[in-house]
Design a protein around this motif. Structure first.
Motif, PDB file in Angstrom:
ATOM      1  N   THR A 217       1.069  -1.410  -0.389  1.00  0.00           N
ATOM      2  CA  THR A 217       0.092   0.326  -0.040  1.00  0.00           C
ATOM      3  C   THR A 217       0.953   1.638  -0.488  1.00  0.00           C
ATOM      4  N   ASP A 218       0.435   2.198  -0.366  1.00  0.00           N
ATOM      5  CA  ASP A 218       0.849   4.136  -0.508  1.00  0.00           C
ATOM      6  C   ASP A 218       0.649   3.964   1.343  1.00  0.00           C
TER       7      ASP A 218
ATOM      8  N   ASP B 175      -1.052   6.740   2.789  1.00  0.00           N
ATOM      9  CA  ASP B 175      -2.892   5.915   2.732  1.00  0.00           C
ATOM     10  C   ASP B 175      -2.630   5.490   4.760  1.00  0.00           C
TER      11      ASP B 175
ATOM     12  N   ASP C  35      -5.715   4.257   6.386  1.00  0.00           N
ATOM     13  CA  ASP C  35      -6.056   3.481   6.043  1.00  0.00           C
ATOM     14  C   ASP C  35      -6.319   1.822   5.402  1.00  0.00           C
ATOM     15  N   ALA C  36      -5.547   2.213   4.941  1.00  0.00           N
ATOM     16  CA  ALA C  36      -5.202   1.494   3.412  1.00  0.00           C
ATOM     17  C   ALA C  36      -3.853   0.408   4.416  1.00  0.00           C
TER      18      ALA C  36
ATOM     19  N   SER D  64       4.412  10.083   3.547  1.00  0.00           N
ATOM     20  CA  SER D  64       4.709   7.905   4.687  1.00  0.00           C
ATOM     21  C   SER D  64       5.516   8.499   5.547  1.00  0.00           C
TER      22      SER D  64
END
Length: 455
Positions: A83-84, A87, A89-90, A115
């Motif tokens: 994932t990024d 992000d 949540d992801a 990040s």
């Protein structure tokens, strides 16, 4: 520091292997035959000599957020998100899924300010969910700057992974490497020095190539590249220790994408260092190819007693399940007898005697049910990981395999009487009939677990 002339001569000669002949161990090239002692092309060692892996290599234990890597601890399973990281949540969702699947350490990409800023929030969210898995920050190119600019990120991570091939270039290389190590020392964090042949230190490789050429090129370019990978790891570890990072906070890896190269590099690195080693075949590929390549390479290395933590680097199908790499890593360690994660479900491959799909469906249902319940059962039923279940499809091997399991069922094959004997602890316990054989056997497995492993 290591020099080209220090390379083992075995890398420069025709490959040999040890053979035991008339109680003597001798070196013989592969494929040769001793007519005085053998009528076959290859003399096989007695079973007593090959009945298990070699003793684990002695390595320095490293504490990664409460998970011990090396020092004789069980081989640790780890994974990496795709994932990024910005992000939140992801990334939280995928870390949680990997951890639930059995990943004991999870690595995340830290490639830019966004990040790095997200890492403390990811750690906090995971803790609120009761997920205490160590997070490893994967740094390339600007890791020194990100750790300096985001001290909360440096603190939230359990370990830093750095690549000596791209931590900096020319005169900046050692300087920026040292800056990262100093942050690790300040925050009392371990570091994995992860060499990868796709981003190998070109200055070191060129130096070794030039030395090899000056000596009349006794080594192939491939062998020189292997040596460059090993030296990059060892020299970087030496610089880290000189900077103040203790040996019990250093893990090494030397990843390549070809099976034979991985075996050669890791077995040689293991001889020249007692650092904890992280094993993995980089860019292993998709699907069965990636699974087979990773399993073949890592199995051979671990059979030699080498390896303290593993990651199976599978390329997932678009939209595929990232946790598959964790399942493969666990299954590899389990089938080799290094660790026990899940009960074993034995099932026959099927043939013309088993035109029904009932036994296949039942085997899959039992296996999925065991995997789904293991997070709870591991706490509720200590020792349940050792359970062996057999789901067989006909009378040929069905009863025998079922007797060898803790609990097993032999379903009727094509043309056989519609009855399914169930064996528990080697003895016939019941015979199931009718349309609900599968459901009744599932109930019997659940009862067996409760009776044997319940408090």
């Amino acid at each position: 520091s290591p020099r080209l002339t220090d390379i083992p001569q075995s890398w420069l000669t025709f490959p040999c292997h040890k053979r035991r002949i008339n109680s003597r161990t001798v070196d013989k090239p592969r494929g040769t035959r001793d007519p005085a002692t053998s009528s076959r092309p290859e003399e096989e060692a007695p079973m007593s000599e090959i009945d298990g892996p070699l003793a684990r290599r002695s390595s320095v234990a490293v504490d990664v957020g409460g998970v011990i890597v090396g020092g004789g601890a069980p081989v640790v399973v780890q994974s990496m998100t795709n994932t990024d990281t910005a992000d939140v949540d992801a990334t939280v969702a995928q870390v949680a899924a990997l951890h639930r699947a059995g990943s004991e350490i999870v690595r995340i990409t830290v490639d830019r300010d966004e990040s790095a800023a997200a890492v403390p929030r990811i750690r906090e969210r995971l803790e609120r969910l009761g997920i205490d898995v160590p997070l490893v920050g994967d740094f390339h190119y600007i890791g020194h700057k990100l750790l300096a600019d985001h001290p909360a990120c440096a603190e939230a991570l359990a370990k830093y992974r750095i690549n000596p091939g791209n931590v900096g270039f020319k005169e900046k290389k050692d300087k920026q490497f040292i800056e990262i190590i100093e942050k690790a020392v300040l925050n009392a964090k371990p570091v994995r020095i992860g060499v990868n042949w796709g981003s190998l230190d070109q200055a070191l490789l060129t130096k070794l190539m030039d030395e090899n050429q000056a000596q009349g090129s006794p080594m192939s370019a491939r062998a020189v590249m292997r040596e460059a990978i090993i030296q990059s790891a060892l020299l970087s570890a030496e610089l880290a220790e000189q900077t103040g990072l203790p040996r019990n906070r250093i893990i090494l890896s030397a990843k390549v994408s070809q099976v034979q190269d991985l075996i050669g590099v890791y077995l040689e690195l293991a001889k020249r260092s007692d650092h904890a080693l992280h094993l993995g075949l980089t860019e292993a590929g998709m699907g069965s190819k990636g699974i087979v390549a990773s399993s073949a390479a890592l199995a051979i290395v671990m059979q030699q007693g080498v390896g303290d933590t593993i990651r199976i680097s599978l390329t997932p199908e678009p939209g595929g399940d990232r946790t598959k790499e964790v399942v493969v890593a666990q299954e590899l360690l389990q089938v080799m007898g290094f660790r026990q994660f899940l009960p074993v479900v034995a099932a026959c491959p099927g043939c013309g005697r088993t035109t029904s799909t009932v036994f296949q469906e039942l085997a899959r249902t039992i296996e999925d049910d065991l995997r789904r319940n293991m997070p709870v059962w591991r706490e509720k039923y200590p020792g349940v990981e050792a359970l062996q279940v057999a789901v067989m499809g006909c009378i040929v091997n069905g009863p025998g395999e079922s007797k060898h399991a803790d609990i097993g069922i032999s379903l009727p094959g094509t043309g056989e009487s519609p009855a399914a004997p169930v064996f528990i602890d080697g003895k016939k316990a019941a015979t199931l009939r009718g349309p609900k054989i599968a459901e009744e056997f599932q109930d019997m497995v659940a009862d067996y677990i409760e009776n044997r492993f319940g408090s």
